[in-house]
Design a protein around this motif. Structure first.
Motif, mmCIF file in Angstrom:
data_model
loop_
_atom_site.group_PDB
_atom_site.id
_atom_site.type_symbol
_atom_site.label_atom_id
_atom_site.label_comp_id
_atom_site.label_asym_id
_atom_site.label_seq_id
_atom_site.Cartn_x
_atom_site.Cartn_y
_atom_site.Cartn_z
ATOM 1 N N MET A 57 0.826 -1.196 0.000
ATOM 2 C CA MET A 57 0.000 0.000 0.000
ATOM 3 C C MET A 57 0.870 1.260 0.000
ATOM 4 S SD MET A 57 -2.604 1.452 2.891
ATOM 5 C CE MET A 57 -1.188 2.053 3.840
ATOM 6 N N LEU A 58 1.949 1.241 0.801
ATOM 7 C CA LEU A 58 2.850 2.390 0.865
ATOM 8 C C LEU A 58 3.622 2.575 -0.444
ATOM 9 C CD1 LEU A 58 4.151 1.924 4.515
ATOM 10 C CD2 LEU A 58 2.679 3.772 3.673
ATOM 11 N N GLU A 59 3.944 1.471 -1.097
ATOM 12 C CA GLU A 59 4.583 1.566 -2.421
ATOM 13 C C GLU A 59 3.642 2.221 -3.420
ATOM 14 O OE1 GLU A 59 6.048 -1.454 -5.945
ATOM 15 O OE2 GLU A 59 6.430 -2.042 -3.861
ATOM 16 N N ASP A 60 2.390 1.825 -3.399
ATOM 17 C CA ASP A 60 1.401 2.430 -4.296
ATOM 18 C C ASP A 60 1.210 3.909 -3.984
ATOM 19 O OD1 ASP A 60 1.051 -0.031 -5.482
ATOM 20 O OD2 ASP A 60 -0.773 -0.521 -4.337
ATOM 21 N N GLU A 61 1.253 4.272 -2.703
ATOM 22 C CA GLU A 61 1.114 5.676 -2.316
ATOM 23 C C GLU A 61 2.292 6.495 -2.825
ATOM 24 O OE1 GLU A 61 0.341 6.499 1.763
ATOM 25 O OE2 GLU A 61 -1.408 5.175 1.860
ATOM 26 N N LEU A 62 3.503 5.929 -2.738
ATOM 27 C CA LEU A 62 4.672 6.638 -3.255
ATOM 28 C C LEU A 62 4.536 6.854 -4.755
ATOM 29 C CD1 LEU A 62 7.475 7.871 -2.979
ATOM 30 C CD2 LEU A 62 8.432 5.565 -3.159
ATOM 31 N N PHE A 63 4.104 5.832 -5.464
ATOM 32 C CA PHE A 63 3.876 5.962 -6.905
ATOM 33 C C PHE A 63 2.879 7.087 -7.187
ATOM 34 C CE2 PHE A 63 0.938 4.615 -10.374
ATOM 35 C CZ PHE A 63 1.761 4.977 -11.432
ATOM 36 N N HIS A 64 1.801 7.123 -6.427
ATOM 37 C CA HIS A 64 0.783 8.168 -6.612
ATOM 38 C C HIS A 64 1.377 9.552 -6.357
ATOM 39 C CE1 HIS A 64 -2.914 10.483 -6.219
ATOM 40 N NE2 HIS A 64 -2.514 10.850 -5.024
ATOM 41 N N ILE A 65 2.140 9.689 -5.279
ATOM 42 C CA ILE A 65 2.741 10.992 -4.952
ATOM 43 C C ILE A 65 3.665 11.461 -6.075
ATOM 44 C CG2 ILE A 65 4.386 12.144 -3.412
ATOM 45 C CD1 ILE A 65 3.180 10.443 -1.120
ATOM 46 N N MET A 66 4.492 10.553 -6.581
ATOM 47 C CA MET A 66 5.416 10.929 -7.652
ATOM 48 C C MET A 66 4.671 11.248 -8.945
ATOM 49 S SD MET A 66 8.898 8.691 -7.184
ATOM 50 C CE MET A 66 8.167 7.072 -7.322
ATOM 51 N N GLU A 67 3.607 10.514 -9.227
ATOM 52 C CA GLU A 67 2.834 10.776 -10.434
ATOM 53 C C GLU A 67 2.160 12.142 -10.365
ATOM 54 O OE1 GLU A 67 1.723 8.557 -13.474
ATOM 55 O OE2 GLU A 67 3.860 8.478 -12.955
ATOM 56 N N VAL A 68 1.515 12.424 -9.242
ATOM 57 C CA VAL A 68 0.805 13.694 -9.107
ATOM 58 C C VAL A 68 1.781 14.864 -9.092
ATOM 59 C CG1 VAL A 68 -0.707 15.046 -7.608
ATOM 60 C CG2 VAL A 68 -1.120 12.612 -7.907
ATOM 61 N N THR A 69 2.931 14.636 -8.448
ATOM 62 C CA THR A 69 3.952 15.683 -8.379
ATOM 63 C C THR A 69 4.657 15.858 -9.723
ATOM 64 O OG1 THR A 69 4.312 15.050 -6.078
ATOM 65 C CG2 THR A 69 5.956 16.470 -7.042
ATOM 66 N N LYS A 70 4.531 14.860 -10.610
ATOM 67 C CA LYS A 70 5.261 14.830 -11.873
ATOM 68 C C LYS A 70 6.762 14.917 -11.601
ATOM 69 C CE LYS A 70 1.431 16.811 -14.482
ATOM 70 N NZ LYS A 70 0.965 17.902 -15.368
ATOM 71 N N ALA A 71 7.159 14.216 -10.532
ATOM 72 C CA ALA A 71 8.549 14.308 -10.069
ATOM 73 C C ALA A 71 9.524 13.718 -11.071
ATOM 74 C CB ALA A 71 8.691 13.591 -8.720
ATOM 75 N N CYS A 72 9.112 12.675 -11.746
ATOM 76 C CA CYS A 72 10.033 11.968 -12.634
ATOM 77 C C CYS A 72 9.341 11.702 -13.961
ATOM 78 C CB CYS A 72 10.497 10.656 -12.005
ATOM 79 S SG CYS A 72 11.166 10.852 -10.346
ATOM 80 N N ALA A 73 8.988 12.753 -14.649
ATOM 81 C CA ALA A 73 8.209 12.630 -15.872
ATOM 82 C C ALA A 73 8.963 11.903 -16.981
ATOM 83 C CB ALA A 73 7.798 14.017 -16.361
ATOM 84 N N ASP A 74 10.303 11.855 -16.862
ATOM 85 C CA ASP A 74 11.108 11.252 -17.918
ATOM 86 C C ASP A 74 11.325 9.754 -17.715
ATOM 87 O OD1 ASP A 74 12.632 11.639 -15.662
ATOM 88 O OD2 ASP A 74 14.497 11.924 -16.771
ATOM 89 N N SER A 75 10.694 9.161 -16.711
ATOM 90 C CA SER A 75 10.937 7.748 -16.437
ATOM 91 C C SER A 75 9.693 7.104 -15.858
ATOM 92 C CB SER A 75 12.108 7.593 -15.467
ATOM 93 O OG SER A 75 11.779 8.179 -14.227
ATOM 94 N N ASN A 76 9.781 5.823 -15.587
ATOM 95 C CA ASN A 76 8.663 5.063 -15.060
ATOM 96 C C ASN A 76 8.622 5.187 -13.534
ATOM 97 O OD1 ASN A 76 6.887 3.030 -14.162
ATOM 98 N ND2 ASN A 76 7.212 1.876 -16.051
ATOM 99 N N ASN A 77 7.678 5.958 -13.030
ATOM 100 C CA ASN A 77 7.582 6.164 -11.591
ATOM 101 C C ASN A 77 7.214 4.889 -10.849
ATOM 102 O OD1 ASN A 77 8.314 8.865 -11.483
ATOM 103 N ND2 ASN A 77 6.235 9.555 -11.955
#
Length: 275
Positions: A57-77
């Motif tokens: 669940m925490l892994e999925d939350e991290l993925f969500h945070i990075m996706e929404v933040t667009k932290a790593c748009a050049d790679s697979n979050n």
């Protein structure tokens, strides 16, 4: 206020990308730490599968945070989040060495439980280590949010880019500053008010080594200031309180500040209201 001012604020908002709140990001990090160390909350799980599900669940939350933040748009979050959690067992082992360093080094520590539950040094170190793991995955913003949260709670300011070895011991901790390009070895102990900083804050030095290197088995006492990217504190050295250093020291050095104090052997009785 003018209509033009309102429009200026509105237009600025339209340019901003959606970023989860600092509270949401720090909540995620604290959940990770509390899952690793239930001593902090006392929350227990019924079986191993429940713990496994919580990590997922925490892994999925991290993925969500990075996706929404667009932290790593050049790679697979999703892969990035997975790599972070794959490294978590190693991070856990390193954090355990930090607990041992604090418990073994502080006569006031009664148990490792007490270190995990109450020590601000361990709180700051644990958030730094999570933030650093994200930093080396080239995740922007989120690592700094985590270390600044720890800074606000403990007064300990560790940049997520700093490289810190095992058995890191912060005693008391308030006022400690560890700069971005610091390199700290194993079995290093810092007391409150220590600054490992830069000689210059010129913006042109942003991508250079600006902060000191501290080798293994070094103790730096309260109020000491060590500056400069070329400054190296050799292994097994002791830096006394309030020392100011901008030059390297060889291994096994002992450096102490020698203030000039005027000592009065006899005090006038009038000070105490008596004659």
């Amino acid at each position: 206020m003018s209509q033009e001012f309102y429009e200026q604020i509105f237009n600025k908002q339209q340019k901003l990308e959606a970023v989860p709140s600092n509270k949401e990001i720090t909540k995620w990090a604290l959940q990770v730490i509390r899952l690793l160390y239930p001593e902090q909350t006392g929350k227990l799980f019924v079986d191993v599968d429940a713990i496994k599900a919580e990590f997922k669940m925490l892994e999925d939350e991290l993925f969500h945070i990075m996706e929404v933040t667009k932290a790593c748009a050049d790679s697979n979050n999703k892969e990035r989040a997975a790599r972070f959690f794959e490294q978590l067992p190693k991070l856990y082992l390193v954090l355990n060495t930090d607990i041992q360093a604090i418990f073994n080094g502080d006569p006031a520590a009664r148990s490792e439980f007490e270190v995990v539950r109450t020590y601000p040094g361990f709180f700051a170190i644990s958030l730094y280590r999570l933030a650093h793991s994200l930093y080396i995955e080239d995740v922007p913003l989120i690592p700094r949010i985590l270390t600044e949260y720890a800074h606000s709670k403990t007064g300990i300011d560790i940049h997520p880019a700093a490289v810190i070895g095992e058995y890191f011991y912060i005693d008391h901790g308030t006022g400690i500053v560890v700069g971005e390009s610091c390199k700290i070895g194993n079995h290093v102990k810092l007391y409150q008010g220590v600054t490992l900083g830069a000689l210059s804050v010129d913006k042109s030095m942003a991508n250079t080594k600006r902060h000191p290197t501290v080798e293994d088995n070094v103790v730096i006492y309260s109020g000491a200031t060590i500056l400069g990217g070329e400054t190296i504190i050799g292994h097994d050295s002791v830096i006394g309180g309030n020392v100011w250093l901008t030059k390297s020291l060889p291994p096994n050095s002992r450096v102490y500040h020698t203030p000039n104090h005027r000592i009065l052997n006899k005090l006038s009785r009038r000070i105490f209201g008596r004659r």
